[in-house]
Design a protein around this motif. Structure first.
Motif, PDB file in Angstrom:
ATOM      1  N   PHE A 151     -12.144  -0.721  -7.835  1.00 22.78           N
ATOM      2  CA  PHE A 151     -11.921   0.120  -6.664  1.00 22.78           C
ATOM      3  C   PHE A 151     -11.480  -0.675  -5.435  1.00 22.78           C
ATOM      4  O   PHE A 151     -11.563  -0.169  -4.321  1.00 22.78           O
ATOM      5  N   GLN A 164       2.142   1.876  -3.381  1.00 19.57           N
ATOM      6  CA  GLN A 164       1.062   2.423  -4.221  1.00 19.57           C
ATOM      7  C   GLN A 164       0.839   3.893  -3.930  1.00 19.57           C
ATOM      8  O   GLN A 164       0.630   4.693  -4.833  1.00 19.57           O
ATOM      9  N   ASN A 165       0.894   4.237  -2.655  1.00 15.53           N
ATOM     10  CA  ASN A 165       0.687   5.636  -2.296  1.00 15.53           C
ATOM     11  C   ASN A 165       1.778   6.533  -2.860  1.00 15.53           C
ATOM     12  O   ASN A 165       1.566   7.720  -3.065  1.00 15.53           O
ATOM     13  N   GLU A 214      -9.799   0.878  -2.421  1.00 14.17           N
ATOM     14  CA  GLU A 214      -9.893   2.339  -2.570  1.00 14.17           C
ATOM     15  C   GLU A 214     -11.358   2.714  -2.770  1.00 14.17           C
ATOM     16  O   GLU A 214     -11.677   3.607  -3.551  1.00 14.17           O
ATOM     17  N   GLU A 215     -12.252   2.010  -2.082  1.00 12.55           N
ATOM     18  CA  GLU A 215     -13.680   2.121  -2.355  1.00 12.55           C
ATOM     19  C   GLU A 215     -14.224   3.532  -2.159  1.00 12.55           C
ATOM     20  O   GLU A 215     -13.995   4.149  -1.115  1.00 12.55           O
ATOM     21  N   LYS A 274       0.835  -1.193   0.000  1.00 12.30           N
ATOM     22  CA  LYS A 274       0.000   0.000   0.000  1.00 12.30           C
ATOM     23  C   LYS A 274       0.879   1.256   0.000  1.00 12.30           C
ATOM     24  O   LYS A 274       0.560   2.246  -0.648  1.00 12.30           O
ATOM     25  N   PHE A 297      -5.545   5.531 -10.577  1.00 16.86           N
ATOM     26  CA  PHE A 297      -5.160   5.909  -9.219  1.00 16.86           C
ATOM     27  C   PHE A 297      -3.839   6.657  -9.176  1.00 16.86           C
ATOM     28  O   PHE A 297      -3.135   6.656  -8.165  1.00 16.86           O
ATOM     29  N   ARG A 300      -6.923   0.610 -13.916  1.00 11.56           N
ATOM     30  CA  ARG A 300      -7.039   0.899 -12.492  1.00 11.56           C
ATOM     31  C   ARG A 300      -5.776   1.606 -11.994  1.00 11.56           C
ATOM     32  O   ARG A 300      -5.837   2.629 -11.314  1.00 11.56           O
ATOM     33  N   LYS A 346     -17.514  -1.087   2.680  1.00  6.12           N
ATOM     34  CA  LYS A 346     -16.329  -1.475   1.917  1.00  6.12           C
ATOM     35  C   LYS A 346     -15.662  -2.705   2.518  1.00  6.12           C
ATOM     36  O   LYS A 346     -14.956  -3.435   1.836  1.00  6.12           O
TER      37      LYS A 346
END
Ligand SMILES: Nc1ncnc2c1ncn2[C@@H]1O[C@H](COP(=O)(O)OP(=O)(O)OP(=O)(O)O)[C@@H](O)[C@H]1O
Ligand SMILES: [Mg+2]
Lengths: 276, 332
Positions: A104, A80-81, A107-108, A77, A166, A162, B192
């Motif tokens: 998503f 990714q950030n 990352e909903e 994560k 993002f 995706r 979620k």
């Protein structure tokens, strides 16, 4: 940011799993708007290298730099950030879930407040379908459709769309064309070019020389976990690259060794022994 | 036509078909009076008892794991309540906390083992199942000298956990079951976190790579199953003013069967809370509703076996159908 600062750089990275050394002294640079093709035989360490870049594994030694700054990823994560999006060789999508929910995952988008936040299915579906269509997959029109019903190429495109959506700055693709037919592979290659045009740095892993030569600006060949060759587009011929990908042996050598084997083994071809 | 085919793709559909099938069978071959059956409390009480545990078990199975230690946790919750409030005469509040705490502890133990080792959770929870049975039996003997402990509950505890409602023979746990179904439905399908649980059942490695706290969620799900089981045990001790060591083993199968009949895939990644709710009702009607038919009650197990096999077959075909479905643009 100057054009000469690589978006991502590895300096003398080693990776071992306990006593097993998989990567040795890897140094690489990728700049924005550039495609680096990572080539190498089965088990050479390509997936391990990109998992290190993706924050899945921590390097045993050496450092990773993002925009010239040394970084340590606390997990996938975190990577990714920082804009490093990875489409792994296996998995990445959930067949029994819808296109919108897949797109998503983690990352909903939600509506509502406090403990009553609910997954915003409409928005998720709408954006997912739009983004996938932008990648040229116009056959996906319903965000509620389950991903298991999509083709391999459509799934890869979904995963890439995706990553781009993002805000990825580095896009890492581990053999995205491996299981695809000619047309779908061509499609994924177009998406790679599109990502490059948008200024992403792309690391592209493949076993197919033609695919590598179509999109690559820069090539690195991994043999038994070390970089055996590092060259730019046009510096080597297709045959030379093929030989390097076969683990440094030339095709001629390989053919000779197969013949030699058959002589000493009553005409049987050697067993293929693939690792990884 | 379009509506039927989209209905056929919903994960709750197999369980609804099972329910209709069972009712039709009972009416035609058992001469059941549907009015009497729907007014009866026996099957609703039973459905609530297994349904409260089936909900978290369903989530856990959707996430790709299983917990069979629930079989020991129902008596464990009951005995803990009875020993604390009955044998030692401590306040009921302490007993309730004690019963829930034992669920949390066993759930943490299962969850931590499941995330720290690569042992299949069927084996881990088989271990805790047997171990907890030993602890409950030996512990009760040691502390109380027997395997059955009486207790008296204050009025508030009776009203909340162990009373009859509507002035009849329906138990208050039915309300708990309905409310919990709504909570779990929200959790699984609207929040979620539900997304994450489905993703874990679909592909755990990818879920982890997507940044989902897979280990934490797994541990919480195990805490949920064990605690809900000890909660059900506690409610029963309060209702019947006593607790026995025996019982609970059948519940494992009954709960897992209800979940599977409810359309949850044994391999994880697919299922629905509405389906599990209906599956639980179906199961309870087969087991308890058979008393309202002319059929000998020993046949109930045969019906359950047939229903289970049919459910597994249906789940498989529905899963395939859901994947190959190509829905048209017109409906979003
Ligand atoms: N977690 C691990 N523990 C121990 N060894 C590992 C681990 N992951 C990979 N390896 C080993 O590292 C080597 C490189 O594996 P890797 O998956 O990176 O190869 P690859 O170049 O991606 O191959 P392929 O082309 O087949 O995908 C293999 O020998 C593999 O067995
Ligand atoms: Mg690989």
């Amino acid at each position: 940011m100057s054009a000469t600062t690589p978006v991502i750089e590895l300096r003398n990275v080693d990776k071992s799993f306990g006593p097993i050394d998989v990567l040795h002294e890897i140094s690489l640079k990728v700049r924005a708007g550039e495609v680096l093709c990572l080539l190498g035989d089965n088990g050479a360490g390509k997936s391990t290298l990109i998992k290190t870049l993706a924050g899945v594994h921590a390097p045993t030694r050496g450092e990773i730099l993002v925009d010239g700054e040394p970084v340590t990823f606390s997990g996938p994560k975190d990577a990714q950030n920082r804009g490093i999006a990875t489409v792994h060789q296996f998995g990445g999508t959930y067949p029994l879930m819808s296109v919108g929910r897949n797109f998503f995952m983690g990352e909903e988008p939600t509506i509502g407040f406090g403990p009553f936040k609910i997954f915003d299915r409409k928005t998720a579906n709408k954006i997912a379908v739009e983004e996938v269509q932008k990648m040229g997959i116009t056959r996906i029109t319903d965000g509620d459709r389950l991903v298991g019903g999509l083709s391999g190429g459509e799934r890869q495109s979904l995963a890439i769309a995706r990553a781009v959506y993002f805000g990825a700055r580095v896009l890492i693709l581990d053999e995205p064309t491996a299981a695809l037919g000619v047309k779908q592979a061509a499609h994924v290659l177009r998406i790679v070019n599109e990502a490059k045009r948008r200024g992403l740095a792309v690391i592209f892993i493949t076993h197919q020389v033609m695919h590598a030569m179509t999109v690559g600006d820069h090539f690195a060949v991994l043999i038994r976990g070390a970089i055996a060759a590092d060259f730019r587009k046009g510096e080597k011929t297709r045959e030379e690259i093929t030989d390097l990908m076969a683990g440094g042996e030339t095709m001629a050598d390989l053919e000779a060794s197969i013949e030699g084997y058959m002589e000493t083994h009553d005409g049987h071809a050697p067993q293929m022994n693939t690792a990884g | 036509m379009d509506m039927i085919s989209s209905l056929l793709r919903r994960p709750a559909t197999p369980s609804i078909l099972s329910l209709i099938g069972v009712l039709v069978f009972y009416v035609i071959f058992g001469g059941v009076d549907l009015d009497r059956l729907s007014g009866a409390a026996s099957w609703v009480n039973y459905a609530a008892r297994i349904g409260i545990v089936a909900l978290p078990v369903a989530l856990l199975m959707i996430s790709g794991e299983i917990d069979i230690s629930i079989g020991a946790m129902i008596p464990a919750g009951a005995m803990t309540t009875a020993i604390i409030a009955g044998h030692y005469g401590l306040p009921m509040g302490v007993a309730i906390l004690g019963a829930l705490a034992i669920g949390v502890v066993v759930g943490l133990f299962n969850g931590i083992l499941a995330t720290r080792t690569s042992v299949p959770t069927l084996i881990i929870t088989l271990g805790t199942l047997v171990a907890m049975q030993g602890i409950v039996l030996a512990g009760s003997k040691l502390l109380t000298g027997g395997a059955s402990v009486p207790l008296t509950s204050p009025a508030w505890a009776k009203t909340i956990f162990g009373d009859f409602i509507f002035g009849g023979s329906h138990q208050v746990v039915i309300l708990w079951w309905v409310v919990l179904t709504a909570v779990f439905w929200f959790l699984a399908h609207l929040s979620k976190y539900g997304n994450w649980i489905f993703a874990m059942g679909g592909d755990k490695v990818s879920a982890r790579n997507a940044g989902i706290p897979v280990d934490l969620i797994t541990i919480l799900l195990f805490v949920g199953t064990a605690t809900s089981a000890s909660f059900v045990g506690m409610c029963h001790a309060i209702l019947f003013n006593s607790a026995q060591v025996s019982g609970g083993m059948n519940d494992i199968f009954n709960i897992v069967v209800s979940v599977v009949v409810g359309g949850v895939l044994l391999t994880g990644g697919f299922g629905s809370i509405i389906g599990v709710f209906v599956g639980t009702i179906t199961f309870a009607i087969v087991i308890k509703g058979i008393d309202f038919t002319a059929i000998d009650r020993n046949w109930a197990n045969l019906i359950i076996g047939v229903m289970l096999l049919a459910a597994v077959a249906m789940n498989e075909t529905f899963r395939k159908k859901a994947m190959t479905a190509v829905t048209k643009k017109k409906k979003g």
